[in-house]
Scaffold this motif. Structure first.
Motif, PDB file in Angstrom:
ATOM      1  N   ALA A 116       0.849  -1.185   0.000  1.00 51.44           N
ATOM      2  CA  ALA A 116       0.000   0.000   0.000  1.00 51.44           C
ATOM      3  C   ALA A 116       0.888   1.240   0.000  1.00 51.44           C
ATOM      4  N   LYS A 117       0.445   2.272  -0.672  1.00 52.12           N
ATOM      5  CA  LYS A 117       1.189   3.534  -0.701  1.00 52.12           C
ATOM      6  C   LYS A 117       1.235   4.127   0.700  1.00 52.12           C
ATOM      7  N   THR A 118       2.418   4.548   1.104  1.00 49.47           N
ATOM      8  CA  THR A 118       2.567   5.178   2.416  1.00 49.47           C
ATOM      9  C   THR A 118       3.303   6.502   2.282  1.00 49.47           C
ATOM     10  N   LEU A 119       3.131   7.344   3.275  1.00 46.95           N
ATOM     11  CA  LEU A 119       3.862   8.596   3.364  1.00 46.95           C
ATOM     12  C   LEU A 119       4.966   8.454   4.401  1.00 46.95           C
ATOM     13  N   SER A 120       5.840   9.434   4.446  1.00 43.76           N
ATOM     14  CA  SER A 120       6.916   9.420   5.433  1.00 43.76           C
ATOM     15  C   SER A 120       6.325   9.290   6.830  1.00 43.76           C
ATOM     16  N   GLY A 121       6.856   8.356   7.594  1.00 45.61           N
ATOM     17  CA  GLY A 121       6.307   8.087   8.916  1.00 45.61           C
ATOM     18  C   GLY A 121       5.378   6.897   8.933  1.00 45.61           C
ATOM     19  N   GLY A 122       5.223   6.243   7.769  1.00 40.91           N
ATOM     20  CA  GLY A 122       4.392   5.045   7.703  1.00 40.91           C
ATOM     21  C   GLY A 122       2.908   5.318   7.616  1.00 40.91           C
ATOM     22  N   ILE A 123       2.501   6.545   7.262  1.00 40.97           N
ATOM     23  CA  ILE A 123       1.081   6.882   7.143  1.00 40.97           C
ATOM     24  C   ILE A 123       0.518   6.245   5.878  1.00 40.97           C
ATOM     25  N   THR A 124      -0.513   5.422   6.029  1.00 40.66           N
ATOM     26  CA  THR A 124      -1.107   4.726   4.884  1.00 40.66           C
ATOM     27  C   THR A 124      -1.971   5.681   4.067  1.00 40.66           C
ATOM     28  N   VAL A 125      -1.837   5.596   2.749  1.00 34.61           N
ATOM     29  CA  VAL A 125      -2.580   6.465   1.835  1.00 34.61           C
ATOM     30  C   VAL A 125      -3.843   5.751   1.369  1.00 34.61           C
ATOM     31  N   ASN A 126      -4.986   6.443   1.469  1.00 29.21           N
ATOM     32  CA  ASN A 126      -6.234   5.956   0.890  1.00 29.21           C
ATOM     33  C   ASN A 126      -6.591   6.826  -0.309  1.00 29.21           C
ATOM     34  N   GLY A 127      -7.799   6.663  -0.838  1.00 31.36           N
ATOM     35  CA  GLY A 127      -8.184   7.412  -2.031  1.00 31.36           C
ATOM     36  C   GLY A 127      -8.137   8.918  -1.864  1.00 31.36           C
ATOM     37  N   PRO A 128      -8.785   9.483  -0.824  1.00 34.35           N
ATOM     38  CA  PRO A 128      -8.752  10.936  -0.655  1.00 34.35           C
ATOM     39  C   PRO A 128      -7.336  11.477  -0.476  1.00 34.35           C
ATOM     40  N   ARG A 129      -6.491  10.725   0.218  1.00 31.86           N
ATOM     41  CA  ARG A 129      -5.112  11.189   0.401  1.00 31.86           C
ATOM     42  C   ARG A 129      -4.352  11.171  -0.924  1.00 31.86           C
ATOM     43  N   LEU A 130      -4.592  10.152  -1.741  1.00 32.03           N
ATOM     44  CA  LEU A 130      -3.940  10.104  -3.053  1.00 32.03           C
ATOM     45  C   LEU A 130      -4.436  11.257  -3.917  1.00 32.03           C
ATOM     46  N   GLU A 131      -5.717  11.551  -3.851  1.00 38.74           N
ATOM     47  CA  GLU A 131      -6.262  12.694  -4.596  1.00 38.74           C
ATOM     48  C   GLU A 131      -5.568  13.984  -4.174  1.00 38.74           C
ATOM     49  N   SER A 132      -5.379  14.158  -2.864  1.00 38.17           N
ATOM     50  CA  SER A 132      -4.714  15.359  -2.361  1.00 38.17           C
ATOM     51  C   SER A 132      -3.279  15.443  -2.871  1.00 38.17           C
ATOM     52  N   LEU A 133      -2.566  14.304  -2.891  1.00 34.34           N
ATOM     53  CA  LEU A 133      -1.196  14.301  -3.402  1.00 34.34           C
ATOM     54  C   LEU A 133      -1.163  14.699  -4.871  1.00 34.34           C
ATOM     55  N   VAL A 134      -2.071  14.151  -5.664  1.00 32.12           N
ATOM     56  CA  VAL A 134      -2.128  14.473  -7.095  1.00 32.12           C
ATOM     57  C   VAL A 134      -2.314  15.974  -7.288  1.00 32.12           C
ATOM     58  N   LEU A 135      -3.283  16.542  -6.590  1.00 34.94           N
ATOM     59  CA  LEU A 135      -3.586  17.971  -6.747  1.00 34.94           C
ATOM     60  C   LEU A 135      -2.416  18.831  -6.276  1.00 34.94           C
TER      61      LEU A 135
END
Length: 457
Positions: free
Chosen positions: A277-296
């Motif tokens: 699963a996609k994670t951010l620094s610190g091991g935070i798991t990315v879901n759909g809304p978080r991926l949308e935020s990263l894209v934008l």
């Protein structure tokens, strides 16, 4: 992901309009409905190397992402296909197919560099697709890796030395998979058979020396080794007759070389089984809304002439999620107080006790939904809002009590007032009659329940 969010076909997520990258809002919004962790597999490579075919196979389909047998590049921008993960329950598989690098019709290497950087930033598994063997020309085509230090920032205020900032890349960069198409050599080294992974590792070995030529040779290899600690290699032979132009999606499985089918199956099995699963620094798991935020966040940074910054993306994500968490907590507080609070309360303490219990629940709601609330900034904002609501309830409680008591007094004592006007008490013994009547009415007033804190008006 619920079945209604299954995408029957890929859609363009990031459009390439005259060299400008623009997020397609309708496609991005699909991500907002995906509450599960996302496994993001992105593929990049030179145009006309069969990237889309592999992505269709990962989707379990023969058709989907555009596949062509001509010399023109079909995929433009970055296309997305979301589906329930076939091997990871409660996960969503997000496939990102990118436009071919090096398309002569574009004539803009900078655009290719941004496509490459976005694929790295958004994915948890990054597939680089090329044809032939890994030699120096093949390495040279992967020079985009060396540009990542110029295109991406890990921190908004990086350290003085660029190397220090790029050293943080490994904390959020994806796993690296190199797929070699139309590979016709034997996998051997010094006369001994080797695996595709060993072939890749040998190709990434550094040379000894400090001269300019050696440094140039080592630069790309060093970047790949440093940025992508998890590396894998797959080789694919010719899918069919090497002399015939092939559109793979038009061929039946039985028309393909059995060895090629086996190699594709091995690739798909590995990607679907091992991609995380996609994670951010610190091991935070990315879901759909978080991926949308990263894209934008990333595309907006590129469009405004800035560098995509991981730290800024996380801060923007935290701002959005923590603001929403505060609103959810407030909504919970309002709902519970609306259901449980009956004004006026008999005592102020009764109101304060209910507020404290509901405040505790609201903070729990916030903690469950908050994300990297550094310095408890948003939790303090929530505390301020809840304190203001408590004060408002106290004022309302006092007003409701006062209004109720005044109305009750008027209702109970109005007959006495009328008797006074009629002169009923203006006779001998009237004073004592008045005192007795007043006591009766006061007792009646005191016997009425839930007058609130203003009962002694």
């Amino acid at each position: 992901m619920a079945s209604e969010f299954y995408m029957p076909a890929p859609e363009c997520l990031i459009e390439n309009i005259n060299g400008q990258l623009v997020v397609n809002p309708r496609t991005a919004q699909i991500l907002s409905a995906i509450r599960q962790p996302v496994v993001v597999v992105a593929i990049v490579g030179l145009y006309r190397t069969g990237k889309s075919y592999l992505m269709n196979k990962l989707a379990g389909k023969n058709k989907g992402f555009s596949v062509s047998s001509t010399v023109q590049s079909h995929t433009k921008g970055i296309w997305m296909w979301c589906m329930p993960h076939p091997k990871k329950p409660d996960h969503t598989l997000v496939l990102l197919d990118t436009e071919g690098l090096g398309d002569v019709e574009k004539g803009d290497n900078q655009n290719d560099s941004w496509i490459f950087a976005l694929a790295v930033l958004l994915s948890s598994t990054f597939v680089y697709n090329s044809t032939g063997i890994i030699n120096q020309p093949a390495m040279d085509q992967l020079y985009y890796v060396t540009e990542l230090t110029d295109l991406i920032r890990a921190k908004s205020s990086p350290d003085k030395h660029e190397v220090q900032d790029s050293a943080n890349f490994v904390s959020f960069f994806p796993d690296f998979v190199w797929t070699l198409r139309d590979f016709s050599l034997k996998l051997e080294a010094d006369g001994q058979p080797i695996t595709a992974d060993e072939y890749l590792e040998n190709s990434l070995k550094l040379k000894q020396g400090n001269d300019k030529k050696t440094k140039s040779f080592n630069e790309l290899r060093l970047c790949i080794r440093k940025f992508f600690p998890e590396k894998k290699c797959f080789i694919f032979g010719y899918p069919a007759n090497r002399n015939d132009p092939i559109c793979l999606e038009q061929l039946q499985e039985e028309d393909l070389n059995p060895k090629f089918r086996e190699q594709v199956a091995d690739f798909c099995c590995y990607i679907l089984s091992h991609s995380k699963a996609k994670t951010l620094s610190g091991g935070i798991t990315v879901n759909g809304p978080r991926l949308e935020s990263l894209v934008l966040t990333y595309v907006n940074a590129i469009s405004s002439g800035d560098l995509p910054c991981m730290e800024n993306a996380v801060l923007a994500l935290a701002e959005t999620e923590n603001s929403a968490a505060v609103q959810k907590a407030i909504a919970h507080y309002d709902q519970q107080m609306g259901q449980k609070l009956k004004l006026p309360t008999e005592t102020l303490q009764e109101l304060l006790d209910l507020h404290r219990a509901t405040e505790k629940e609201a903070i729990e709601v916030f903690m469950k939904n908050s994300f990297k609330d550094v310095g408890q900034v948003f939790q303090r904002k929530l505390g301020d809002k809840l304190e203001a609501k408590r004060d408002d309830f106290c004022k309302e409680n006092m007003k409701v009590s006062s209004d109720y008591c005044m109305a009750l007094i008027q209702d109970i004592f109005n007959p006495l007032y009328e008797d006074v006007k009629k002169g009923i008490f203006s006779k001998p013994g009237g004073y004592y009659l008045f005192i007795r009547k007043m006591k009766e009415l006061k007792d009646k007033y005191h016997q009425v329940p839930r007058k609130g804190i203003q009962w002694n008006v």
